[in-house]
Design a protein around this motif. Sequence first.
Motif, PDB file in Angstrom:
ATOM      1  N   PRO A 105       0.835  -1.204   0.000  1.00 28.25           N
ATOM      2  CA  PRO A 105       0.000   0.000   0.000  1.00 28.25           C
ATOM      3  C   PRO A 105       0.872   1.258   0.000  1.00 28.25           C
ATOM      4  CG  PRO A 105      -0.861  -1.587   1.560  1.00 28.25           C
ATOM      5  CD  PRO A 105       0.474  -2.116   1.088  1.00 28.25           C
ATOM      6  N   GLY A 106       0.482   2.218  -0.832  1.00 32.79           N
ATOM      7  CA  GLY A 106       1.214   3.472  -0.928  1.00 32.79           C
ATOM      8  C   GLY A 106       2.337   3.465  -1.949  1.00 32.79           C
ATOM      9  N   GLN A 107       2.700   2.300  -2.470  1.00 30.30           N
ATOM     10  CA  GLN A 107       3.772   2.199  -3.456  1.00 30.30           C
ATOM     11  C   GLN A 107       3.277   2.680  -4.819  1.00 30.30           C
ATOM     12  OE1 GLN A 107       5.483  -1.737  -3.819  1.00 30.30           O
ATOM     13  NE2 GLN A 107       6.410  -1.282  -5.797  1.00 30.30           N
ATOM     14  N   ILE A 119      -0.076  11.982 -12.855  1.00 31.40           N
ATOM     15  CA  ILE A 119      -0.713  11.586 -11.599  1.00 31.40           C
ATOM     16  C   ILE A 119      -0.190  10.214 -11.203  1.00 31.40           C
ATOM     17  CG2 ILE A 119      -2.917  11.125 -10.465  1.00 31.40           C
ATOM     18  CD1 ILE A 119      -4.150  12.892 -12.767  1.00 31.40           C
ATOM     19  N   PRO A 120       0.442  10.106 -10.030  1.00 33.49           N
ATOM     20  CA  PRO A 120       0.950   8.801  -9.624  1.00 33.49           C
ATOM     21  C   PRO A 120      -0.201   7.837  -9.322  1.00 33.49           C
ATOM     22  CG  PRO A 120       1.496  10.484  -7.975  1.00 33.49           C
ATOM     23  CD  PRO A 120       0.743  11.152  -9.075  1.00 33.49           C
ATOM     24  N   VAL A 121      -0.027   6.589  -9.749  1.00 32.69           N
ATOM     25  CA  VAL A 121      -0.975   5.525  -9.411  1.00 32.69           C
ATOM     26  C   VAL A 121      -0.337   4.765  -8.265  1.00 32.69           C
ATOM     27  CG1 VAL A 121      -2.169   3.454 -10.200  1.00 32.69           C
ATOM     28  CG2 VAL A 121      -1.774   5.359 -11.797  1.00 32.69           C
ATOM     29  N   LYS A 122      -1.017   4.748  -7.130  1.00 31.86           N
ATOM     30  CA  LYS A 122      -0.465   4.076  -5.948  1.00 31.86           C
ATOM     31  C   LYS A 122      -1.332   2.881  -5.571  1.00 31.86           C
ATOM     32  CE  LYS A 122       1.915   8.109  -4.282  1.00 31.86           C
ATOM     33  NZ  LYS A 122       2.250   8.962  -3.173  1.00 31.86           N
ATOM     34  N   SER A 123      -0.669   1.856  -5.105  1.00 30.25           N
ATOM     35  CA  SER A 123      -1.367   0.642  -4.685  1.00 30.25           C
ATOM     36  C   SER A 123      -2.085   0.877  -3.362  1.00 30.25           C
ATOM     37  CB  SER A 123      -0.366  -0.494  -4.512  1.00 30.25           C
ATOM     38  OG  SER A 123      -1.003  -1.630  -3.965  1.00 30.25           O
ATOM     39  N   GLU A 124      -3.222   0.247  -3.238  1.00 28.76           N
ATOM     40  CA  GLU A 124      -3.951   0.255  -1.966  1.00 28.76           C
ATOM     41  C   GLU A 124      -3.901  -1.124  -1.304  1.00 28.76           C
ATOM     42  OE1 GLU A 124      -7.875   1.605  -2.864  1.00 28.76           O
ATOM     43  OE2 GLU A 124      -7.185   3.583  -3.474  1.00 28.76           O
ATOM     44  N   VAL A 125      -3.194  -2.064  -1.964  1.00 29.09           N
ATOM     45  CA  VAL A 125      -3.152  -3.434  -1.464  1.00 29.09           C
ATOM     46  C   VAL A 125      -1.718  -3.930  -1.351  1.00 29.09           C
ATOM     47  CG1 VAL A 125      -5.407  -4.017  -2.428  1.00 29.09           C
ATOM     48  CG2 VAL A 125      -3.369  -4.432  -3.779  1.00 29.09           C
ATOM     49  N   HIS A 126      -1.542  -4.958  -0.544  1.00 29.17           N
ATOM     50  CA  HIS A 126      -0.273  -5.679  -0.435  1.00 29.17           C
ATOM     51  C   HIS A 126      -0.483  -6.993  -1.158  1.00 29.17           C
ATOM     52  CE1 HIS A 126       2.703  -8.122   2.163  1.00 29.17           C
ATOM     53  NE2 HIS A 126       3.346  -7.574   1.164  1.00 29.17           N
ATOM     54  N   LEU A 147      -4.020  -3.032 -12.933  1.00 33.24           N
ATOM     55  CA  LEU A 147      -3.219  -4.185 -12.528  1.00 33.24           C
ATOM     56  C   LEU A 147      -4.120  -5.155 -11.763  1.00 33.24           C
ATOM     57  CD1 LEU A 147      -0.182  -2.342 -10.879  1.00 33.24           C
ATOM     58  CD2 LEU A 147      -0.318  -3.135 -13.239  1.00 33.24           C
ATOM     59  N   ALA A 148      -3.899  -6.445 -11.977  1.00 31.45           N
ATOM     60  CA  ALA A 148      -4.550  -7.466 -11.158  1.00 31.45           C
ATOM     61  C   ALA A 148      -3.531  -7.911 -10.116  1.00 31.45           C
ATOM     62  CB  ALA A 148      -5.006  -8.643 -12.009  1.00 31.45           C
ATOM     63  N   VAL A 149      -3.957  -7.951  -8.861  1.00 29.26           N
ATOM     64  CA  VAL A 149      -3.068  -8.254  -7.747  1.00 29.26           C
ATOM     65  C   VAL A 149      -3.715  -9.327  -6.870  1.00 29.26           C
ATOM     66  CG1 VAL A 149      -1.900  -7.289  -5.731  1.00 29.26           C
ATOM     67  CG2 VAL A 149      -2.253  -5.864  -7.746  1.00 29.26           C
ATOM     68  N   VAL A 150      -2.917 -10.344  -6.511  1.00 27.05           N
ATOM     69  CA  VAL A 150      -3.385 -11.368  -5.573  1.00 27.05           C
ATOM     70  C   VAL A 150      -2.826 -11.001  -4.198  1.00 27.05           C
ATOM     71  CG1 VAL A 150      -3.277 -13.805  -4.919  1.00 27.05           C
ATOM     72  CG2 VAL A 150      -3.534 -13.161  -7.315  1.00 27.05           C
ATOM     73  N   PRO A 151      -3.699 -10.824  -3.204  1.00 24.88           N
ATOM     74  CA  PRO A 151      -3.217 -10.436  -1.875  1.00 24.88           C
ATOM     75  C   PRO A 151      -2.196 -11.416  -1.307  1.00 24.88           C
ATOM     76  CG  PRO A 151      -5.613 -10.319  -1.987  1.00 24.88           C
ATOM     77  CD  PRO A 151      -5.142 -10.995  -3.250  1.00 24.88           C
ATOM     78  N   VAL A 152      -1.234 -10.863  -0.592  1.00 27.15           N
ATOM     79  CA  VAL A 152      -0.220 -11.659   0.098  1.00 27.15           C
ATOM     80  C   VAL A 152      -0.528 -11.564   1.577  1.00 27.15           C
ATOM     81  CG1 VAL A 152       2.234 -11.844   0.641  1.00 27.15           C
ATOM     82  CG2 VAL A 152       1.520 -11.225  -1.661  1.00 27.15           C
ATOM     83  N   ASP A 153      -0.588 -12.700   2.213  1.00 29.21           N
ATOM     84  CA  ASP A 153      -0.912 -12.715   3.655  1.00 29.21           C
ATOM     85  C   ASP A 153       0.297 -12.446   4.506  1.00 29.21           C
ATOM     86  OD1 ASP A 153      -3.539 -13.281   3.039  1.00 29.21           O
ATOM     87  OD2 ASP A 153      -3.130 -15.429   2.971  1.00 29.21           O
TER      88      ASP A 153
END
Length: 153
Positions: A105-107, A119-126, A147-153
């Motif tokens: 998140p925030g990256q 405009i920066p695109v920042k992730s909201e997920v890990h 982007l498609a992202v699979v959450p990391v636990d």
Amino acid sequence: MAEKTAPEHELGAVLTTIEQHVTRMLTGLPNSPTALRVRFGDVAVETEWTAPVAAAPPPAAPVRSTDEPADDRSLHVRAPSVGVFYRAPEPGAEPFVSEGDVIRPGQQVAIVEAMKLMIPVKSEVHGEVVAVLKANGDPVEYDEPLLAVVPVD
């Protein structure tokens, strides 16, 4: 007496400097602006939006993908604005992220250019990037999956 004008290359350098400063200022705002006025000496440039487009809305919960069947756990990083999608900070540079990268998140993961504002695109997920859904230079709509992202636990 004729008024002296700056050579075109000097004017271009001044406009580039102004654009960089305005972009930095807008991306640091907590809320989306609806108007912008830039004054340089006797010259003023004004613009107004009926709906905010220059900054991302407040972070919301990631939305589950409905059009990415590869993994039902995947989430999307979405476009913060209408504009043009760029994977790298400048032409020829390495992309911010690629498939297989783990993001937090925030990256910053991309850029959307709207009206010459980057405009920066920042992730909201890990999670792990499993697909880049847009090609470099593709036009995008507000809230479109990038982007498609699979959450990391």
